[in-house]
Scaffold this motif. Sequence first.
Motif, PDB file in Angstrom:
ATOM      1  N   TYR A   1      54.255  49.779 -18.912  1.00  0.00           N
ATOM      2  CA  TYR A   1      53.084  49.485 -19.736  1.00  0.00           C
ATOM      3  C   TYR A   1      53.520  48.896 -21.060  1.00  0.00           C
ATOM      4  CZ  TYR A   1      49.001  50.359 -22.677  1.00  0.00           C
ATOM      5  OH  TYR A   1      47.957  50.232 -23.554  1.00  0.00           O
TER       6      TYR A   1
ATOM      7  N   ARG B   1      49.026  45.425 -21.177  1.00  0.00           N
ATOM      8  CA  ARG B   1      49.278  45.018 -19.796  1.00  0.00           C
ATOM      9  C   ARG B   1      50.128  46.063 -19.083  1.00  0.00           C
ATOM     10  NH1 ARG B   1      50.585  38.519 -19.679  1.00  0.00           N
ATOM     11  NH2 ARG B   1      48.424  37.883 -20.022  1.00  0.00           N
TER      12      ARG B   1
ATOM     13  N   PHE C   1      52.627  46.438 -15.610  1.00  0.00           N
ATOM     14  CA  PHE C   1      53.431  45.606 -14.721  1.00  0.00           C
ATOM     15  C   PHE C   1      53.819  46.447 -13.509  1.00  0.00           C
ATOM     16  CE2 PHE C   1      54.046  44.275 -19.098  1.00  0.00           C
ATOM     17  CZ  PHE C   1      53.707  42.935 -19.033  1.00  0.00           C
TER      18      PHE C   1
ATOM     19  N   ALA D   1      51.116  41.499 -13.137  1.00  0.00           N
ATOM     20  CA  ALA D   1      50.708  41.936 -14.480  1.00  0.00           C
ATOM     21  C   ALA D   1      49.198  42.120 -14.485  1.00  0.00           C
ATOM     22  CB  ALA D   1      51.114  40.903 -15.523  1.00  0.00           C
ATOM     23  N   VAL D   2      48.778  43.316 -14.884  1.00  0.00           N
ATOM     24  CA  VAL D   2      47.356  43.639 -14.951  1.00  0.00           C
ATOM     25  C   VAL D   2      46.950  43.703 -16.415  1.00  0.00           C
ATOM     26  CG1 VAL D   2      45.579  45.321 -14.339  1.00  0.00           C
ATOM     27  CG2 VAL D   2      47.525  44.942 -12.797  1.00  0.00           C
ATOM     28  N   ASP D   3      45.954  42.910 -16.788  1.00  0.00           N
ATOM     29  CA  ASP D   3      45.465  42.870 -18.164  1.00  0.00           C
ATOM     30  C   ASP D   3      44.450  43.987 -18.356  1.00  0.00           C
ATOM     31  OD1 ASP D   3      44.402  42.302 -20.660  1.00  0.00           O
ATOM     32  OD2 ASP D   3      44.398  40.135 -20.321  1.00  0.00           O
TER      33      ASP D   3
ATOM     34  N   ALA E   1      46.610  39.179 -14.651  1.00  0.00           N
ATOM     35  CA  ALA E   1      47.053  38.163 -15.611  1.00  0.00           C
ATOM     36  C   ALA E   1      47.968  37.149 -14.917  1.00  0.00           C
ATOM     37  CB  ALA E   1      47.780  38.816 -16.777  1.00  0.00           C
TER      38      ALA E   1
ATOM     39  N   SER F   1      59.262  47.405 -19.160  1.00  0.00           N
ATOM     40  CA  SER F   1      58.769  46.415 -20.109  1.00  0.00           C
ATOM     41  C   SER F   1      59.422  46.685 -21.457  1.00  0.00           C
ATOM     42  CB  SER F   1      57.247  46.548 -20.219  1.00  0.00           C
ATOM     43  OG  SER F   1      56.750  45.728 -21.238  1.00  0.00           O
TER      44      SER F   1
ATOM     45  N   ARG G   1      54.834  37.144 -20.528  1.00  0.00           N
ATOM     46  CA  ARG G   1      53.635  36.319 -20.708  1.00  0.00           C
ATOM     47  C   ARG G   1      53.159  35.674 -19.416  1.00  0.00           C
ATOM     48  NH1 ARG G   1      56.094  32.608 -25.165  1.00  0.00           N
ATOM     49  NH2 ARG G   1      57.682  32.871 -23.595  1.00  0.00           N
TER      50      ARG G   1
END
Length: 159
Positions: A5, A11, A13, A56-58, A66, A81, A102
Motif C-alpha cells: 500500500y 494505491r 499493488f 495497481a488499484v486506485d 490504475a 511499495s 505510476r
Amino acid sequence: HPVAYDPVAARAFAQVRHGAATYTVKTVPAASGRPEIRYTETSEARGEPAFSTLTAVDLGAGGRIAWSVKAGSRLSGGTLSTSGGLVFSGEEDGHLDAHDARDGRILWRFQCGAGISGPPVTYTVDGRQYVAVAAGGSSFTKASGFGTGDALVVFALPE
C-alpha cells in the motif's frame, strides 16, 4: 500474497492470478470418535489460459484499476511499495522486478536463481536503503520446471 500500500498515492499493488479452476469438495468419513472432515481441492481447468498480473488499484478513486501489467511467469511472494515510487514483485521463475509505481513499467529486473518465496522487504542501515527477498522456490515451482534454492538476496537502492 501480501499486498503493498502506498498511502501518499492511495494505491494498493497486488499480484493477481487470472484463470479458471475446478473446485472439488472431498470428505473424509468420521472414524474413531472423530467427526467427518470436509475440504476442497482445486486444480487449474485444462485448456484454459492462466496468467498473472501486477495490478495497481486506485483506492482514492473508488477502487478502479490504475494499471495492470501481465507478468512473464506466475507471480509469487507478494509486493513491496517504496516511498521513492518503486513497486517490487517476485515471480516463480526467480525474477525480482522493480516497477514504476505510476504506470507499472519494469525499470529493473534480476534473476535470483530460484522462485521468489516471500514478499520483498526494505530496511535502512546507516542511511542506505536496501531491499531483500527470499529465493527458495517451492514444490509447486519445482513441478513447474523452475529451480529451488535457499538464498536471501539483498540489493542496495541507488542513493
